[in-house]
Design an enzyme around this catalytic site. Structure first.
Site, PDB file in Angstrom:
ATOM      1  N   ASP A   9      -0.310  10.919  10.173  1.00 55.01           N
ATOM      2  CA  ASP A   9      -0.294   9.776   9.277  1.00 55.01           C
ATOM      3  C   ASP A   9       1.171   9.412   9.032  1.00 55.01           C
ATOM      4  OD1 ASP A   9      -1.297   7.922   7.197  1.00 55.01           O
ATOM      5  OD2 ASP A   9      -0.341   9.353   5.830  1.00 55.01           O
ATOM      6  N   ARG A  45       1.417   3.151  -4.880  1.00 50.71           N
ATOM      7  CA  ARG A  45       0.734   3.899  -3.829  1.00 50.71           C
ATOM      8  C   ARG A  45      -0.767   4.009  -4.106  1.00 50.71           C
ATOM      9  NH1 ARG A  45       0.124   4.888   1.368  1.00 50.71           N
ATOM     10  NH2 ARG A  45      -0.316   7.064   1.871  1.00 50.71           N
ATOM     11  N   SER A 121      -1.945   5.272  11.766  1.00 55.99           N
ATOM     12  CA  SER A 121      -1.683   4.806  10.407  1.00 55.99           C
ATOM     13  C   SER A 121      -2.457   3.547  10.064  1.00 55.99           C
ATOM     14  CB  SER A 121      -0.186   4.538  10.258  1.00 55.99           C
ATOM     15  OG  SER A 121       0.121   3.943   9.018  1.00 55.99           O
ATOM     16  N   ASN A 122      -2.683   3.378   8.764  1.00 59.87           N
ATOM     17  CA  ASN A 122      -3.176   2.105   8.238  1.00 59.87           C
ATOM     18  C   ASN A 122      -2.148   0.991   8.390  1.00 59.87           C
ATOM     19  OD1 ASN A 122      -5.733   2.905   7.344  1.00 59.87           O
ATOM     20  ND2 ASN A 122      -5.025   3.447   5.299  1.00 59.87           N
TER      21      ASN A 122
END
Length: 225
Positions: A9, A45, A121-122
């Protein structure tokens, strides 16, 4: 089956998501952050992640840059930060987040072992390329994979499918590493070996799967072969 492919990630795992707020708060031009930057970073976040989950459930996908901006707007309002110049600066800094100190040596060690390395990853491709370039780690990564290729955020299985599609590896050849407990659980449920980088010392999430390894940082990742 030996681990051949190490997949990471990005945000919070390789790159410090608190770095933008911390750096901006040191600038007198953004004094409005000085006392509240830890709360802004935390709320930013949290909302960023919550918005990915809600959009995935609702089938309302957008790219990660949009949820990053939306999360920041919520965090700023919640903490009484109203200066648009501060918003602009925080977003600029998000494109060049600092990597954690152990990251370059850890990735270099994996490449010396002949392992494949990647980000999953997003993040949107542009955001990820900016962070990788800023951290100067492109030469120790074989791939940077983004959820934009499948149009849904983690932890959907279609995201984890990207690893096998790219590398031609089986699930049990992959070690997936994340600082997000829910992401490590999602990848474990998918069939990957997983390591949760639990920098904050949090409890393990009560989900449908659990990480195989729990670490304090990334230093010992090359030992998990």
């Amino acid at each position: 089956m030996p681990i051949t492919t190490f997949v990471f990630d990005a945000y919070g795992t390789l790159f410090d998501v608190n770095a933008a707020a911390m750096q901006a708060a040191k600038d007198p031009a953004h004094a409005d952050l000085a006392a509240v930057w830890p709360a802004v970073a935390r709320d930013w976040r949290l909302k960023q992640l919550q918005y990915t989950w809600l959009r995935a459930v609702a089938g309302r996908h957008c790219d990660f840059w949009q949820v990053t901006q939306d999360g920041l707007d919520w965090a700023m309002e919640a903490n009484g930060v109203i200066a648009m110049a501060t918003r602009t600066r925080l977003l600029e800094l998000y494109w060049e987040l600092a990597a954690y100190a152990e990251v370059p040596a850890m990735l270099t060690a994996l490449k010396a072992q002949g392992k494949a390395t990647a980000i999953l990853s997003n993040g949107s491709p542009d955001m990820l390329n900016g962070a990788v370039s800023s951290a100067q780690i492109s030469d120790v990564l074989d791939a940077v994979l983004s959820v934009e290729d499948v149009g849904i955020f983690k932890p959907h299985d279609r995201v984890y499918d990207l690893v096998g599609a790219h590398f031609g590896c089986t699930k049990d050849e992959v070690l997936f590493v994340s600082s997000n407990g829910w992401d490590a659980a999602g990848a474990a449920g998918y069939g990957f070996q997983t390591a949760w980088v639990n920098r904050a010392g949090e409890p393990i999430d009560r989900l449908y799967a659990q990480p195989h390894h729990v670490l304090h940082d990334l230093t010992t990742i090359p030992e998990l072969t």
